[in-house]
Design an enzyme around this catalytic site. Structure first.
Site, PDB file in Angstrom:
ATOM      1  N   HIS A 215      42.033  46.686  32.950  1.00 24.03           N
ATOM      2  CA  HIS A 215      40.851  46.434  33.752  1.00 24.03           C
ATOM      3  C   HIS A 215      39.997  45.311  33.189  1.00 24.03           C
ATOM      4  O   HIS A 215      39.663  44.371  33.882  1.00 24.03           O
ATOM      5  CB  HIS A 215      39.989  47.660  34.029  1.00 24.03           C
ATOM      6  CG  HIS A 215      38.988  47.242  35.044  1.00 24.03           C
ATOM      7  ND1 HIS A 215      39.333  47.052  36.355  1.00 24.03           N
ATOM      8  CD2 HIS A 215      37.739  46.774  34.918  1.00 24.03           C
ATOM      9  CE1 HIS A 215      38.315  46.541  36.996  1.00 24.03           C
ATOM     10  NE2 HIS A 215      37.325  46.355  36.145  1.00 24.03           N
ATOM     11  N   TYR A 219      37.736  40.729  33.713  1.00 25.24           N
ATOM     12  CA  TYR A 219      36.433  40.113  33.416  1.00 25.24           C
ATOM     13  C   TYR A 219      36.596  38.944  32.462  1.00 25.24           C
ATOM     14  O   TYR A 219      35.808  38.000  32.493  1.00 25.24           O
ATOM     15  CB  TYR A 219      35.447  41.155  32.886  1.00 25.24           C
ATOM     16  CG  TYR A 219      35.223  42.191  33.932  1.00 25.24           C
ATOM     17  CD1 TYR A 219      34.600  41.848  35.126  1.00 25.24           C
ATOM     18  CD2 TYR A 219      35.718  43.470  33.795  1.00 25.24           C
ATOM     19  CE1 TYR A 219      34.461  42.759  36.138  1.00 25.24           C
ATOM     20  CE2 TYR A 219      35.575  44.396  34.806  1.00 25.24           C
ATOM     21  CZ  TYR A 219      34.951  44.036  35.978  1.00 25.24           C
ATOM     22  OH  TYR A 219      34.829  44.936  36.992  1.00 25.24           O
ATOM     23  N   HIS A 366      44.488  42.000  47.132  1.00 26.80           N
ATOM     24  CA  HIS A 366      43.147  42.046  46.552  1.00 26.80           C
ATOM     25  C   HIS A 366      43.026  41.147  45.326  1.00 26.80           C
ATOM     26  O   HIS A 366      42.116  40.330  45.239  1.00 26.80           O
ATOM     27  CB  HIS A 366      42.799  43.496  46.195  1.00 26.80           C
ATOM     28  CG  HIS A 366      41.578  43.622  45.341  1.00 26.80           C
ATOM     29  ND1 HIS A 366      40.320  43.435  45.853  1.00 26.80           N
ATOM     30  CD2 HIS A 366      41.417  43.887  44.030  1.00 26.80           C
ATOM     31  CE1 HIS A 366      39.434  43.583  44.875  1.00 26.80           C
ATOM     32  NE2 HIS A 366      40.078  43.856  43.752  1.00 26.80           N
ATOM     33  N   PHE A 367      43.967  41.286  44.372  1.00 23.38           N
ATOM     34  CA  PHE A 367      43.713  40.510  43.159  1.00 23.38           C
ATOM     35  C   PHE A 367      44.074  39.041  43.332  1.00 23.38           C
ATOM     36  O   PHE A 367      43.539  38.194  42.615  1.00 23.38           O
ATOM     37  CB  PHE A 367      44.311  41.151  41.900  1.00 23.38           C
ATOM     38  CG  PHE A 367      45.794  41.121  41.759  1.00 23.38           C
ATOM     39  CD1 PHE A 367      46.464  39.940  41.512  1.00 23.38           C
ATOM     40  CD2 PHE A 367      46.529  42.286  41.839  1.00 23.38           C
ATOM     41  CE1 PHE A 367      47.834  39.912  41.376  1.00 23.38           C
ATOM     42  CE2 PHE A 367      47.901  42.272  41.691  1.00 23.38           C
ATOM     43  CZ  PHE A 367      48.552  41.083  41.455  1.00 23.38           C
ATOM     44  N   HIS A 368      44.940  38.705  44.288  1.00 20.86           N
ATOM     45  CA  HIS A 368      45.125  37.279  44.549  1.00 20.86           C
ATOM     46  C   HIS A 368      43.858  36.667  45.138  1.00 20.86           C
ATOM     47  O   HIS A 368      43.502  35.535  44.823  1.00 20.86           O
ATOM     48  CB  HIS A 368      46.331  37.028  45.458  1.00 20.86           C
ATOM     49  CG  HIS A 368      47.631  37.039  44.707  1.00 20.86           C
ATOM     50  ND1 HIS A 368      48.295  38.195  44.387  1.00 20.86           N
ATOM     51  CD2 HIS A 368      48.374  36.039  44.162  1.00 20.86           C
ATOM     52  CE1 HIS A 368      49.392  37.906  43.692  1.00 20.86           C
ATOM     53  NE2 HIS A 368      49.459  36.601  43.535  1.00 20.86           N
ATOM     54  N   ARG A 429      54.301  47.756  46.908  1.00 18.16           N
ATOM     55  CA  ARG A 429      54.317  46.452  46.256  1.00 18.16           C
ATOM     56  C   ARG A 429      55.552  46.306  45.374  1.00 18.16           C
ATOM     57  O   ARG A 429      56.284  47.249  45.143  1.00 18.16           O
ATOM     58  CB  ARG A 429      53.055  46.261  45.421  1.00 18.16           C
ATOM     59  CG  ARG A 429      53.007  47.143  44.191  1.00 18.16           C
ATOM     60  CD  ARG A 429      51.655  47.072  43.517  1.00 18.16           C
ATOM     61  NE  ARG A 429      51.581  45.981  42.564  1.00 18.16           N
ATOM     62  CZ  ARG A 429      50.663  45.910  41.599  1.00 18.16           C
ATOM     63  NH1 ARG A 429      49.749  46.856  41.478  1.00 18.16           N
ATOM     64  NH2 ARG A 429      50.636  44.910  40.749  1.00 18.16           N
ATOM     65  N   ARG A 430      55.763  45.093  44.890  1.00 17.40           N
ATOM     66  CA  ARG A 430      56.774  44.779  43.885  1.00 17.40           C
ATOM     67  C   ARG A 430      58.197  45.090  44.345  1.00 17.40           C
ATOM     68  O   ARG A 430      58.996  45.590  43.563  1.00 17.40           O
ATOM     69  CB  ARG A 430      56.493  45.552  42.602  1.00 17.40           C
ATOM     70  CG  ARG A 430      55.131  45.310  42.045  1.00 17.40           C
ATOM     71  CD  ARG A 430      54.883  46.090  40.807  1.00 17.40           C
ATOM     72  NE  ARG A 430      54.166  45.285  39.835  1.00 17.40           N
ATOM     73  CZ  ARG A 430      53.809  45.695  38.636  1.00 17.40           C
ATOM     74  NH1 ARG A 430      54.120  46.891  38.238  1.00 17.40           N
ATOM     75  NH2 ARG A 430      53.168  44.906  37.827  1.00 17.40           N
TER      76      ARG A 430
HETATM   77  C1  HEM Z   1      46.362  31.069  41.110  1.00 15.56           C
HETATM   78  C2  HEM Z   1      46.903  31.801  41.423  1.00 15.56           C
HETATM   79  C3  HEM Z   1      47.677  33.056  41.224  1.00 15.56           C
HETATM   80  C4  HEM Z   1      47.509  34.026  40.319  1.00 15.56           C
HETATM   81  C5  HEM Z   1      46.458  34.044  39.260  1.00 15.56           C
HETATM   82  C6  HEM Z   1      48.545  35.008  40.533  1.00 15.56           C
HETATM   83  C7  HEM Z   1      48.730  36.153  39.800  1.00 15.56           C
HETATM   84  C8  HEM Z   1      49.734  37.075  39.995  1.00 15.56           C
HETATM   85  C9  HEM Z   1      50.033  38.203  39.172  1.00 15.56           C
HETATM   86  C10 HEM Z   1      49.293  38.591  37.904  1.00 15.56           C
HETATM   87  C11 HEM Z   1      51.095  38.860  39.721  1.00 15.56           C
HETATM   88  C12 HEM Z   1      51.787  40.093  39.188  1.00 15.56           C
HETATM   89  C13 HEM Z   1      51.633  41.205  40.118  1.00 15.56           C
HETATM   90  C14 HEM Z   1      52.557  42.328  39.885  1.00 15.56           C
HETATM   91  O1  HEM Z   1      53.361  42.317  38.941  1.00 15.56           O
HETATM   92  O2  HEM Z   1      52.474  43.238  40.674  1.00 15.56           O
HETATM   93  C15 HEM Z   1      51.440  38.171  40.905  1.00 15.56           C
HETATM   94  C16 HEM Z   1      52.442  38.554  41.769  1.00 15.56           C
HETATM   95  C17 HEM Z   1      52.811  37.864  42.884  1.00 15.56           C
HETATM   96  N1  HEM Z   1      52.267  36.668  43.302  1.00 15.56           N
HETATM   97 FE1  HEM Z   1      50.795  35.640  42.424  1.00 15.56          FE
HETATM   98  N2  HEM Z   1      49.297  34.609  41.580  1.00 15.56           N
HETATM   99  C18 HEM Z   1      48.786  33.425  42.017  1.00 15.56           C
HETATM  100  C19 HEM Z   1      49.216  32.663  43.046  1.00 15.56           C
HETATM  101  C20 HEM Z   1      50.206  33.051  43.879  1.00 15.56           C
HETATM  102  C21 HEM Z   1      50.631  32.300  45.013  1.00 15.56           C
HETATM  103  C22 HEM Z   1      50.060  30.978  45.418  1.00 15.56           C
HETATM  104  C23 HEM Z   1      51.577  33.025  45.611  1.00 15.56           C
HETATM  105  C24 HEM Z   1      52.333  32.723  46.846  1.00 15.56           C
HETATM  106  C25 HEM Z   1      52.552  31.606  47.247  1.00 15.56           C
HETATM  107  C26 HEM Z   1      51.772  34.224  44.865  1.00 15.56           C
HETATM  108  C27 HEM Z   1      52.660  35.193  45.184  1.00 15.56           C
HETATM  109  C28 HEM Z   1      52.904  36.319  44.458  1.00 15.56           C
HETATM  110  C29 HEM Z   1      53.858  37.323  44.797  1.00 15.56           C
HETATM  111  C30 HEM Z   1      54.761  37.319  46.015  1.00 15.56           C
HETATM  112  C31 HEM Z   1      53.803  38.302  43.805  1.00 15.56           C
HETATM  113  C32 HEM Z   1      54.649  39.541  43.727  1.00 15.56           C
HETATM  114  C33 HEM Z   1      53.967  40.650  44.393  1.00 15.56           C
HETATM  115  C34 HEM Z   1      54.815  41.861  44.491  1.00 15.56           C
HETATM  116  O3  HEM Z   1      56.049  41.784  44.557  1.00 15.56           O
HETATM  117  O4  HEM Z   1      54.217  42.939  44.544  1.00 15.56           O
HETATM  118  N3  HEM Z   1      50.937  34.204  43.810  1.00 15.56           N
HETATM  119  N4  HEM Z   1      50.615  37.071  41.058  1.00 15.56           N
HETATM  120 CU   LIG Z   2      40.650  47.466  37.387  1.00 19.51          CU
END
Ligand code: HEM
Ligand SMILES: [Cu+2]
Ligand SMILES: [Cu+2]
Lengths: 541, 187
Positions: A215, A219, A366-368, A429-430
């Site tokens: 969590h 921050y 949400h976190f994106h 998810r995932r």
């Molecule tokens: C600045 C930007 C971004 C950050 C900080 C970020 C961060 C993350 C993080 C920490 C995860 C891991 C989530 C997990 O393991 O469940 C994740 C998953 C993912 N992200 Fe990003 N992301 C960014 C940009 C993007 C962009 C631009 C895309 C698409 C074009 C994207 C697509 C995805 C997808 C598809 C997953 C997998 C989700 C899943 O299978 O549940 N992300 N991202």
């Molecule tokens: Cu949290």
């Protein structure tokens, strides 16, 4: 007075290179799991990719931005060269080498455990060792920030610590203590198993340790953005900061209440009882306070800038803001995304509502929106603002910057709104792919396509961002002057010691963490029968 | 009025507005936390109260999660208990059958890694952590079919881990229950 420009540039460049690579993986993930992809592929590649994307975006990119920005703040706010330059380089190389050490097993498919690495699934030890190296490198930064502030205070006994430095040190302490949870998990639980010294592990205890990090890490990601809101934005638009004291209170609140709330990630878990879930839920409410205070102060600061420029009327002043200025635009777009994301966050924090979206695509949406959107767009703003001071060359492509920022905003909305929606429909998810022919899943297909389109917009925006910076490296020389932070409207004559030092707040931070985590951790450590056999992942095992 | 005094008034106004906003923020947060507390206590929607354990290595040998005991069981008071386990990459039973409009107790655990379980179209959602038992009271409003995916990454076959839930009306369920001790809809 920036003297260690190469050090700072090295951090930012590495951060943005990692970001660019991870962005490509993100877009690929979006595409392959959507109905747009008609080809079969090995699902294992998807999990490799998500492990790499998550670890890079979650651990490496924001850490490097916080470190580089922290060094820039130290030198320019304290107006003296950084103490411990060699240590800073050592920290940088630890992070860089750690990232490579972690990514080798991931790309070989030996550590497809995702960035949350929940045991008893255990991957190649080098993945965890690499992550620990990244964290240790950042701990050097934590120590340096603290030392630089302490020495400056000794030299300037009757001056308040400049707000930017105060906030920066707050962020570093928050991170130092936040990372302890995952560090304990990796060093005492996972690594012995990954190295083959032990074959069982308590998966529930590991999740509790990880929630301590999971969590508050958000921050840590957020603090550079808040520092930019408070100390860059008002100056960049020609205004003043509304209140210096309220800013300090906000950062202190983050330090104190960010940690003892992580169990809200475990509302649906069987290994923590209802009492502590309730405690953490209440504290989670408190952490909304600093954000509410911040939104007020930033909007009020914008109003001051507008009225100084001749803006008038109850709302008319908004039109008089310098919208041509990329920092103005980035901050406004960031606040809009923060507003939407914050509304979503209120849903996550209540454990009744959480049940309908826990571990669905809502969470990734949400976190994106908050992290990728509201936070990262201010990382762009920080880079745009700082670049001329680091390179000694002007960044002149304002039009390109504005296009880039708008595309990031539009891309984020197009990506994350449908992403939230399919989460409400219950899409887990995932997952590497979904059977869109199944009537239970087919209603989600259109939204997933929308998200993928948004993903490509984001990729385009990311490419434009790197283009602006690269062009900046070749632009004509120009003297940018010294780097300054916003001045408050009313500079308080004296600042109470509590708002100028951290002793009390660190004691509270550690004390509350011990109170809120001590019992759940002790209870699980006593339960011996919950050690379960490890399940090794990866080829060749 | 001198500029000095003007400045002093401005400062006082600024501080007052700020204090009001801070108070309002505290009230908003207090209200939200209060609401969650009230609903939690009065509608008994608190999360699981106690920590219960189950050894994944011996699940199939003894205790309530042996294979012959999985599925839906009718209790003496007319309520139903569903016992299920998750393993890489399926649930047992793969199809759960339950009556509508009846209190159901869902008890589940994992035989290997961390899994999760959610039932689309309902608010039922829990983690399955090996070593621990998840226990939650649920109720299905109307008959119908639901999918039940695993919602936590559990290895390279995670995307294939989908179970089913069939909700049937009470009389139909009673008829099924008369014939068998433990019910599932796996054919
Ligand atoms: C600045 C930007 C971004 C950050 C900080 C970020 C961060 C993350 C993080 C920490 C995860 C891991 C989530 C997990 O393991 O469940 C994740 C998953 C993912 N992200 Fe990003 N992301 C960014 C940009 C993007 C962009 C631009 C895309 C698409 C074009 C994207 C697509 C995805 C997808 C598809 C997953 C997998 C989700 C899943 O299978 O549940 N992300 N991202
Ligand atoms: Cu949290
Ligand atoms: Cu799974």
């Amino acid at each position: 007075m920036l003297t260690n420009k190469r050090l700072i540039l090295a951090h930012f460049w590495l951060a943005f290179i990692v970001f660019g690579a991870a962005l490509v993986l993100g877009a690929w993930q979006m595409f392959v799991r959507s109905p747009l992809n008609a080809w079969h592929f090995n699902p294992e590649f998807y999990y490799r990719s998500v492990t790499a994307h998550g670890s890079a975006m979650g651990y490496v990119f924001p850490t490097l931005v916080a470190m580089g920005f922290g060094y820039a703040i130290t030198e320019s706010a304290l107006e003296k060269p950084l103490i411990g330059r060699r240590w800073a380089w050592a920290g940088f190389f630890l992070v860089a080498i750690g990232a490579v050490v972690a990514m080798i097993p991931v790309s070989l498919g030996l550590a497809s455990v995702l960035y949350t690495f929940y045991p008893p699934m255990v991957g190649n030890p080098f993945y965890y060792i690499g992550v620990v190296m990244v964290v240790v490198g950042s701990w050097i930064w934590v120590a340096l920030m603290s030392i630089n502030m302490a020495i400056w205070k000794r030299e300037n006994p009757d001056k308040p610590v400049p707000l930017a430095m105060f906030a920066n040190v707050a962020g570093s302490y928050l991170w130092g203590w936040t990372a302890v949870g995952a560090a304990l998990e990796i060093i005492f639980q996972i690594l012995p198993v990954a190295l083959g010294l032990r074959s069982t592990i308590d998966a529930g205890l590991a999740r509790v340790f990880f929630s301590w990090t999971l969590h508050a890490i958000v921050y840590f990601w957020l603090i550079p953005t808040y520092i930019a809101y408070y100390t860059i934005f008002p100056r960049a638009i020609g205004g003043r900061l509304y209140s210096d004291a309220m800013a300090r209170i906000s950062f202190i609140l983050f330090v104190v209440v960010a940690m003892p709330i992580g169990v809200h990630h475990l509302f649906a878990d069987p290994q923590v009882g209802a009492g502590f879930k309730f405690m953490h839920s209440v504290f989670t409410g408190l952490v909304a306070l600093p954000t509410l205070l911040t939104v007020f102060t930033i909007c009020a600061s914008a109003e001051i800038a507008s009225r100084l420029r001749g803006g008038h009327g109850a709302f008319g002043w908004i039109t008089a803001l310098p919208w041509q200025n990329p920092i103005m635009l980035a901050t406004a777009l960031s606040l809009v995304m923060l507003g939407f994301g914050g509304a979503g966050g209120l849903i996550n924090m209540s454990y009744q509502l959480d049940a309908s979206i826990h571990n669905t695509q809502w969470i990734t949406g949400h976190f994106h929106l908050i992290f990728g959107g509201a936070i990262v767009i201010m990382y762009f703003a920080i880079a745009y603002d700082l670049w001329p001071h680091l390179t000694g060359r002007a960044l002149e492509s304002f039009g390109l910057m504005r296009t880039q920022l708008w595309l990031w905003f539009i891309g984020m909305i197009v990506t994350t709104f449908p992403w939230h929606y399919v989460g409400i429909l219950g899409m887990p998810r995932r997952m590497a792919f979904y059977d869109y022919a199944n009537p239970a899943i087919s209603p989600q297909a259109f939204s997933v396509v929308m998200s993928a389109v948004g993903g490509f917009i984001l990729l385009l925006s990311g490419a434009l961002f790197l283009t602006v910076l690269i062009r900046g490296q070749w632009a004509d020389n120009s003297e940018a002057g010294s780097y300054r932070f916003a001045i408050p409207l009313h500079m308080p004559a004296r600042i109470p010691a509590a708002l100028n030092s951290f002793g009390l707040w660190l004691a509270l931070m550690i004390g509350l963490t011990v109170v809120n985590y001590g019992y759940p951790i002790a209870q699980l450590m006593v339960l011996k029968e919950t050690n379960v056999p490890a399940v090794y992942v990866g080829a060749g095992r | 009025m001198t500029a000095e005094a003007d400045h002093g008034i401005g400062e006082a106004v600024a501080a007052r507005v700020e204090r009001r906003w801070a108070t309002l923020s505290i009230v908003i947060v207090g209200l939200l936390v209060g609401m969650a507390t009230y609903i939690g206590i009065h509608q008994a929607t608190m999360p699981q109260g106690h920590v219960e354990t189950a050894d994944p290595a011996t699940l199939h040998l003894s205790g309530e999660f042996v294979e012959s005991n999985l599925g839906s069981a009718v209790e003496a008071d007319g309520s139903v208990t569903v016992r299920a386990i998750g393993q890489q990459y399926s649930f047992t039973p793969q199809c759960v059958v339950v009556p509508s409009d009846t209190p159901v107790k869902l008890r589940a655990t994992s035989a290997d890694v961390v899994h999760g379980l959610l039932i689309e179209g309902t608010n039922i959602n829990t983690m399955l952590v090996p070593g621990y038992v998840s226990d939650l009271p649920v109720r299905f409003k109307a008959p119908g079919d639901h999918v039940m995916p695993c919602q936590e990454f559990c290895g390279i076959g995670h995307q294939g881990m989908w179970g089913k839930v069939k909700v049937v009306d009470k009389p139909a369920f009673a008829k099924l229950a008369a014939a068998k001790r433990r019910l599932t809809c796996v054919d």
